[in-house]
Design an enzyme around this catalytic site. Structure first.
Site, PDB file in Angstrom:
ATOM      1  N   HIS A  99      42.487   5.647 -20.065  1.00  0.00           N
ATOM      2  CA  HIS A  99      42.828   7.064 -19.862  1.00  0.00           C
ATOM      3  C   HIS A  99      44.008   7.418 -20.749  1.00  0.00           C
ATOM      4  O   HIS A  99      44.765   6.552 -21.174  1.00  0.00           O
ATOM      5  CB  HIS A  99      43.143   7.354 -18.394  1.00  0.00           C
ATOM      6  CG  HIS A  99      44.216   6.478 -17.834  1.00  0.00           C
ATOM      7  ND1 HIS A  99      43.969   5.193 -17.376  1.00  0.00           N
ATOM      8  CD2 HIS A  99      45.538   6.673 -17.679  1.00  0.00           C
ATOM      9  CE1 HIS A  99      45.093   4.655 -16.960  1.00  0.00           C
ATOM     10  NE2 HIS A  99      46.071   5.518 -17.137  1.00  0.00           N
ATOM     11  N   HIS A 101      47.406  10.078 -21.083  1.00  0.00           N
ATOM     12  CA  HIS A 101      48.315  10.987 -20.379  1.00  0.00           C
ATOM     13  C   HIS A 101      48.698  12.144 -21.313  1.00  0.00           C
ATOM     14  O   HIS A 101      49.033  11.921 -22.478  1.00  0.00           O
ATOM     15  CB  HIS A 101      49.614  10.272 -20.013  1.00  0.00           C
ATOM     16  CG  HIS A 101      49.456   9.126 -19.067  1.00  0.00           C
ATOM     17  ND1 HIS A 101      49.846   9.189 -17.748  1.00  0.00           N
ATOM     18  CD2 HIS A 101      48.971   7.868 -19.250  1.00  0.00           C
ATOM     19  CE1 HIS A 101      49.611   8.029 -17.161  1.00  0.00           C
ATOM     20  NE2 HIS A 101      49.081   7.204 -18.061  1.00  0.00           N
TER      21      HIS A 101
HETATM   22  P1  AMP Z   1      48.698   4.111 -16.141  1.00  0.00           P
HETATM   23  O1  AMP Z   1      50.003   3.640 -15.539  1.00  0.00           O
HETATM   24  O2  AMP Z   1      48.782   4.470 -17.585  1.00  0.00           O
HETATM   25  O3  AMP Z   1      47.581   3.142 -15.819  1.00  0.00           O
HETATM   26  O4  AMP Z   1      48.398   5.484 -15.416  1.00  0.00           O
HETATM   27  C1  AMP Z   1      47.761   5.593 -14.178  1.00  0.00           C
HETATM   28  C2  AMP Z   1      48.086   6.966 -13.673  1.00  0.00           C
HETATM   29  O5  AMP Z   1      47.122   7.317 -12.696  1.00  0.00           O
HETATM   30  C3  AMP Z   1      49.464   7.084 -12.993  1.00  0.00           C
HETATM   31  O6  AMP Z   1      50.242   8.058 -13.662  1.00  0.00           O
HETATM   32  C4  AMP Z   1      49.114   7.504 -11.565  1.00  0.00           C
HETATM   33  O7  AMP Z   1      50.054   8.407 -11.028  1.00  0.00           O
HETATM   34  C5  AMP Z   1      47.742   8.128 -11.739  1.00  0.00           C
HETATM   35  N1  AMP Z   1      46.877   8.104 -10.578  1.00  0.00           N
HETATM   36  C6  AMP Z   1      46.551   7.057  -9.805  1.00  0.00           C
HETATM   37  N2  AMP Z   1      45.711   7.421  -8.818  1.00  0.00           N
HETATM   38  C7  AMP Z   1      45.479   8.751  -8.986  1.00  0.00           C
HETATM   39  C8  AMP Z   1      44.702   9.721  -8.301  1.00  0.00           C
HETATM   40  N3  AMP Z   1      43.970   9.423  -7.216  1.00  0.00           N
HETATM   41  N4  AMP Z   1      44.707  10.999  -8.748  1.00  0.00           N
HETATM   42  C9  AMP Z   1      45.447  11.338  -9.832  1.00  0.00           C
HETATM   43  N5  AMP Z   1      46.203  10.463 -10.520  1.00  0.00           N
HETATM   44  C10 AMP Z   1      46.226   9.185 -10.109  1.00  0.00           C
END
Ligand code: AMP
Ligand code: ZN
Length: 134
Positions: A99, A101
């Site tokens: 993903h 950001h």
């Molecule tokens: P990463 O640390 O790059 O793997 O990013 C994962 C992101 O997913 C984090 O910023 C979390 O806050 C976000 N995240 C996890 N679960 C959810 C969810 N159910 N809905 C929206 N964002 C989420």
């Protein structure tokens, strides 16, 4: 990946604040934003990280990142936007479905920061050789 939470999110099987969707991607508001308007671009096709993601998906993801950055900037009135993408735990990845950001930023905010270091000319030369040799 039936047990992948972001696969479920991408398919719409879990409630999210979706701000954009097409055949290949869902874009949602991050549940724990660095700033309001922080979005996640999630491909519908599973891959754990950038190393495993098809070039075609990556190319589309970057074009979508531009589109979302413009939307987020207009919607929030932010001063700048970071596009961030983490691979592996050491780099801060917590969800192992690729993903990106999109993070709105404001002058002087400390939403993202990292320490820098100094390197000698020799160290730069050694690293340049190592990477270019691959
Ligand atoms: P990463 O640390 O790059 O793997 O990013 C994962 C992101 O997913 C984090 O910023 C979390 O806050 C976000 N995240 C996890 N679960 C959810 C969810 N159910 N809905 C929206 N964002 C989420
Ligand atoms: Zn997945």
């Amino acid at each position: 990946m039936s047990d992948c939470f972001f696969c479920k999110i991408a398919k719409g099987e879990v409630p999210t604040n979706t701000v954009y969707e097409d055949d290949d991607f869902r874009v949602i508001l991050d549940i724990a934003p660095a700033n309001p308007g922080h979005c996640l671009i999630i491909p519908k096709k599973h891959s754990a990280n950038i190393y495993e993601t098809d070039d075609e998906v990556l190319a589309k993801a970057m074009v979508l990142a531009k589109k979302m950055a413009v939307k987020v900037k207009k919607a929030t009135g932010c001063d700048g936007v970071n596009i961030m993408q983490n691979n592996e735990e050491a780099a801060g990845q917590t969800v192992f479905h690729f993903h990106m950001h999109i993070i709105p930023r404001y002058d002087g905010d400390k939403a993202l920061s990292y320490k820098t270091m100094k390197q000698t000319d020799e160290e730069f030369a050694e690293m340049r050789q190592k990477i270019t040799a691959l």
